[in-house]
Design an enzyme around this catalytic site. Structure first.
Site, PDB file in Angstrom:
ATOM      1  N   GLU A 303       0.846  -1.154   0.146  1.00  0.00           N
ATOM      2  CA  GLU A 303      -0.010  -0.024   0.211  1.00  0.00           C
ATOM      3  C   GLU A 303       0.810   1.264  -0.083  1.00  0.00           C
ATOM      4  OE1 GLU A 303      -3.141  -0.137  -0.383  1.00  0.00           O
ATOM      5  OE2 GLU A 303      -4.003  -1.965   0.066  1.00  0.00           O
ATOM      6  N   ASP A 511      -4.829  -9.655  -8.026  1.00  0.00           N
ATOM      7  CA  ASP A 511      -4.885  -8.854  -9.092  1.00  0.00           C
ATOM      8  C   ASP A 511      -3.673  -8.167  -9.782  1.00  0.00           C
ATOM      9  OD1 ASP A 511      -4.942  -7.277  -6.898  1.00  0.00           O
ATOM     10  OD2 ASP A 511      -6.897  -6.416  -7.025  1.00  0.00           O
ATOM     11  N   GLU A 628     -19.528  -5.314  -3.566  1.00  0.00           N
ATOM     12  CA  GLU A 628     -18.150  -5.888  -3.143  1.00  0.00           C
ATOM     13  C   GLU A 628     -17.979  -7.390  -3.784  1.00  0.00           C
ATOM     14  OE1 GLU A 628     -14.759  -4.504  -1.722  1.00  0.00           O
ATOM     15  OE2 GLU A 628     -15.915  -3.234  -2.950  1.00  0.00           O
ATOM     16  N   GLU A 851     -12.388   0.133  -9.796  1.00  0.00           N
ATOM     17  CA  GLU A 851     -11.956  -0.890 -10.719  1.00  0.00           C
ATOM     18  C   GLU A 851     -13.043  -0.990 -11.954  1.00  0.00           C
ATOM     19  OE1 GLU A 851      -9.901  -1.649  -7.154  1.00  0.00           O
ATOM     20  OE2 GLU A 851     -12.104  -1.349  -7.503  1.00  0.00           O
TER      21      GLU A 851
END
Length: 951
Positions: A303, A511, A628, A851
């Site tokens: 992150e 991902d 989600e 996304e």
């Protein structure tokens, strides 16, 4: 006696103090030597003024101003050690900081998990463990310890006049420590050299738009910008300097390191949207950030890299790079990168993903995790590569190139599903099975003769010169390979992490590693072929194992990516989870872009269908927002798929086949229970009748005896003639005070409900006095409530008054009856608010994710089809309607109901990604063109190279 003991304590503590003073005095010369070798100077007193505007006539003036200004002295294209110069310049005006040279870390019991670097590499290399020339590395890469001063005192950004704010931050600060496993300068992997290859264009050749279309597009763009302005103003007022805004309560929170995540993450968005005043103000806060201290005990490396390092580098790129004048952005990027470089100091150079940054921990040897997420491990490449391109420092590229090489080797070696990687990875580089065998061999060597051949065989090597030797410090017998202690692990590449099943998919924890393969190829100008090979094998595996077409009501031709779980033999034991997750929605853009740059047209079409799938998920819910996580029903035949209500309802009810049997069994048990109860009641009633008759007979006999005795006393002459004749009474005659009739009637009135009084035809004494009393009472308007009485003596009310079983035809009022298949399906759809086509929704929230709109933007820029702008606008309106607060936007807890609840969280990617993609969807195509820029997973744009090193 007591005084003498007290003196002993005084002497003991005094001795300790003297010893500590002696040690300090002994080390003082070393402190002075180190500090003298690193003279710290303060930053320049002022920066050159940045351009005031980048558009219109102001742009020309600012360009001329920039050309007239001297270049920033801290950077030079000829500088071979740029990061060290920046660290060197951070405190030039400060007094020399005395920092002791760290001594070698002793191998104590607290560090049993680590192995200090051996003195020689020969034996280590033969043992199969990656090692380096430590003497060479010490000359080139190992730096003495330095203490980076507090950066919260700074001059701020250019053209912004604000008073200096001195930091009050105290506590432990990160310090650069010598590496345990440094890479020799001669072995550092350099950036690919040469002119970038010719890469096919990505963006569609857009034609000039009509005035009407331009007006609509610009109006929408301004509405997106208004959301950014409101959210930024809320952050600036209530959360400035902190990670995130709490948009409902008007407070802040620091889930990361407290380094102003939203601010750094949003810098390039501010510039792209033309909010240059806010951008310049934000640079004041950027300069105050002190990356050497954190509110967290450990730094989340993934992150931090994508949000902070990526945000700083992208802001540097979009604002003009070196010519833009905002050098503080690169300074801070290098400062952070130098801290993060410590995570790669492991035996196999795989990074530690949660970094204990405090010196006492950072100075210890460490290994990478045995259960690392694929995404966290493989999503550092773009940021460190771009930093290497800008600074010409190959060490940054080397750090991530080794990770790529490990993935490439693993893909070549093969995984359970060839081409893609399991969700969790063992990145330690140690073969645990072989390690256990080595430890067992060493234990055996302490007590018996050492069998050199067997240990060499276990280690998988045949050329080691192995012998045993007793360690004089520990007293333990150790195995020695040449001049070095045998490493504590047997080397291996990346392998599946954890135990049991392996999971393969494109969603969370996986991902962005796949996303970075084609993007890294673009960033390196096509000069590193490994990234192309990695991507093409990934895309083939995804098409074979993961892509599926869901069965949806309107029979739209869409695709999603599933998750596969296997124990290592997917051809036999693979279990597919047909999931629909928001995180996976990036894959549409990835396939489309990969199809363009690698000239695979079918992949562009697949990308379009994947993006359509996420748009459908948005359109299906009550809020118009995708949840989600959810699951859907796959089509039996992807090429010929039609809506089948029966199949869908069977998917909603996995136990549909047994519902009918359950209901039949229930009614069978109910009928048996009812029959048993009726039999019990009949038997009880019959018994009570007999008891009643017997009691009445005895009562009549008693009354007859009393009457005869009474008559014989009053009228002896007539007693004989009246013997055997019962006494008659009238209907209105009241029983005497002691009459059994009255007493019995009172008992009946309190017990018997009206519905349970026996039929008079069954009563053999219907014409008797009790019958008369019953008739009188039943017609008496003033009688007690007849429902509280029962005519059978001795039967408790609680037994008869229970709720009776319902009749078979009273289905709706029987809560105990199992639901039928149709009822079960209807209940699920109603209670869970399931949109048609969804089998379940396991995560109903929306946390402002980007996304889906990311792939919509890619499809618009790649195909030029304006339908994507229309789809995107519906998504934007739905999101704003349900997430907008007075000062920003909030995540919501349930997208399946119109009246959802805001949960008071505004992730930094709302302003960094989501709003940026919406804004770019309605911008002119040349703004952040895909042919000139490549975006990292946090939507931070990096310049694609037009010359070597991408400069």
């Amino acid at each position: 006696m007591f005084r003498l003991r007290r003196y002993r304590y005084y002497v003991f503590f005094a001795a300790i103090v003297v010893f500590l003073l002696y040690r300090v005095a002994q080390n003082s010369e070393q402190w002075e030597t180190v500090s003298a070798s690193f003279p710290h100077k303060a930053p320049p007193s002022s920066y050159k003024s940045p351009p005031a505007s980048k558009s219109g006539t102001d742009g020309a003036n600012s360009q001329a101003q920039a050309q007239s200004q001297p270049p920033f002295q801290g950077f030079s294209s000829e500088d071979d050690d740029l990061p060290q110069r920046i660290l060197h310049n951070f405190g030039q005006d400060n007094s020399p900081i005395k920092v002791p040279d760290l001594k070698k870390v002793q191998h104590t019991d607290s560090l049993d998990d680590f192995e200090l670097p051996p003195k020689s590499d020969a034996g280590v290399k033969e043992a199969g463990v990656l090692a380096y020339d430590h003497d060479e590395a010490a000359k080139s890469t190992t730096a003495p310890v330095i203490n980076v001063p507090d950066k919260n005192v700074g001059q701020g950004a250019k053209d912004v006049d604000e008073p200096l704010v001195k930091s009050t931050t105290t506590g432990t600060h990160w310090e650069k420590v010598p590496e345990h496993f440094p890479v020799p300068k001669s072995e550092i992997i350099p950036l690919p050299a040469g002119k970038p290859k010719k890469i096919p264009t990505i963006q569609y050749a857009f034609e000039k738009e009509s005035p009407e279309a331009r007006e609509t597009r610009e109006a929408r763009q301004q509405q997106v910008k208004a959301e950014m302005e409101r959210g930024w103003a809320g952050y600036w007022q209530y959360a400035r300097g902190h990670d995130e805004l709490s948009p409902v309560t008007k407070k802040f929170r620091d889930p990361f390191c407290g380094w102003a995540a939203t601010l750094v993450d949003s810098l390039d968005t501010l510039w792209i949207m033309g909010m240059e005043d806010e951008f310049k103000e934000a640079l004041l806060e950027v300069e105050k950030i002190d990356f050497t201290v954190s509110k967290r005990a450990e730094i989340p490396v993934f992150e931090t890299t994508i949000r902070y390092l990526g945000g700083l580098l992208a802001a540097y790129d979009v604002s003009g790079g070196k010519s833009g004048g905002y050098d503080i952005l690169l300074e801070k990027a290098i400062e952070l990168a130098e801290i993060l470089m410590g995570v790669f100091d492991t035996p196999n150079r795989m990074p530690v993903l949660y970094y204990n940054w405090k010196p006492q921990y950072a100075s210890r040897p460490k290994r990478a995790a045995s259960n690392a997420g694929v995404a966290e491990l493989g999503s550092l490449a773009m940021e460190f590569t771009r930093l290497a391109q800008i600074t010409k420092e190959n060490k940054y590229y080397d750090a991530v190139a080794r990770i790529t090489d490990a993935f490439y080797e693993w893909q070549e070696r093969g995984t359970s599903i060839s081409g893609i990687f399991p969700e969790h990875v063992d990145a330690t580089g140690c073969n645990r099975t072989a390690q256990d065998e080595l430890e067992a061999a060493q234990s055996a060597a302490e007590t018996e003769a050492y069998d050199e051949t067997s240990v060499v065989k276990r280690a998988g090597k045949s050329t080691l010169n192995v012998k045993k030797q007793k360690n004089p410090k520990t007293g333990k017998v150790e195995l020695i390979a040449g001049e070095s202690t045998l490493p504590e692990c047997v080397s291996q590449g990346l392998t599946p992490g954890g135990w049991g099943a392996e999971q393969y998919g494109m969603g969370g924890s996986q991902d962005s590693t796949y996303e970075y393969f084609p993007k890294q190829w673009l960033l390196l100008g096509g000069l590193e072929p490994k990234y192309k090979e990695l991507h093409l094998k990934v895309s083939e595996a995804v098409k074979k194992w993961l892509l599926f077409r869901p069965m949806v009501p309107d029979e739209r031709d869409i695709l999603f990516s599933a998750k596969v779980v296997t124990h290592g033999e997917p051809e036999i034991d693979a279990k597919t989870q047909y999931e629909v997750t928001h995180l996976t929605c990036f894959i549409g853009g990835m396939f489309a872009m990969g199809g363009k740059i690698f000239e695979v047209p079918a992949d562009v079409e697949i990308g379009e269908k994947l993006t359509e799938g996420c748009v459908w998920a948005y359109e299906s819910t009550a809020t118009g927002i995708m949840p989600e996580g959810a699951h859907v029903l796959p089509c039996p035949d992807a090429k010929n798929c039609h809506w089948n209500q029966t199949l869908y309802e069977q998917a909603l009810d996995p136990s549909w086949e047994g519902r009918g049997e359950q209901i039949q069994e229930y009614y069978k048990r109910k009928a048996e229970a009812k029959a048993a109860l009726e039999k019990e009641r009949e038997e009880k009633k019959e018994k009570e009748k007999k008891e009643k008759k017997e009691k009445e007979r005895k009562e009549r006999e008693r009354e007859e005896r009393e009457r005869e005795e009474s008559e014989s006393t009053q009228d002896p002459a007539g007693a004989a003639s009246k013997a055997g004749q019962p006494k008659k009474s009238s209907l209105d005659e009241k029983p005497s005070r002691g009459s059994q009739v009255g007493h019995g009637n009172a008992r009946v009135q309190k017990r018997a409900p009206v519905s349970d009084i026996e039929d008079p035809e069954d009563d053999p004494i219907e014409s008797g006095p009790i019958t008369g009393i019953k008739k009188a009472k039943s017609s008496d308007a003033g009688a007690e409530d007849s429902e509280d009485s029962y005519p059978v003596p001795g039967l408790e009310k609680s037994t008869i008054g229970q709720v009776p079983l319902q009749d078979d035809n009273d289905i709706e009022k029987d809560p105990m009856r199992p639901l039928s298949h149709e009822e079960y399906v209807a209940n699920r759809v109603e209670n869970e608010n399931l949109p048609k086509g969804f089998v379940d929704v396991n995560s109903k929230a929306y946390i402002l994710r980007p996304e889906a709109i990311e792939s919509v933007w890619y499809m618009y820029r790649i195909t030029g089809n304006k339908k994507w702008q229309e789809k995107g606008w519906k998504m934007f309106e739905a999101i704003v309607q349900h997430t907008a607060t007075e000062i920003g936007s909030s995540a919501i807890d349930n997208v399946l109901i119109a009246k959802t609840t805001q949960v008071n969280e505004m992730e930094s990617f709302w302003t960094a990604e989501t709003l940026k993609y919406f804004y770019l969807l309605y911008s002119e195509p040349n703004l952040i063109s895909l042919d000139n820029w490549v975006l990292n997973t946090e939507a931070h744009p990096f310049k694609r190279p037009k010359a070597p090193f991408g400069v």
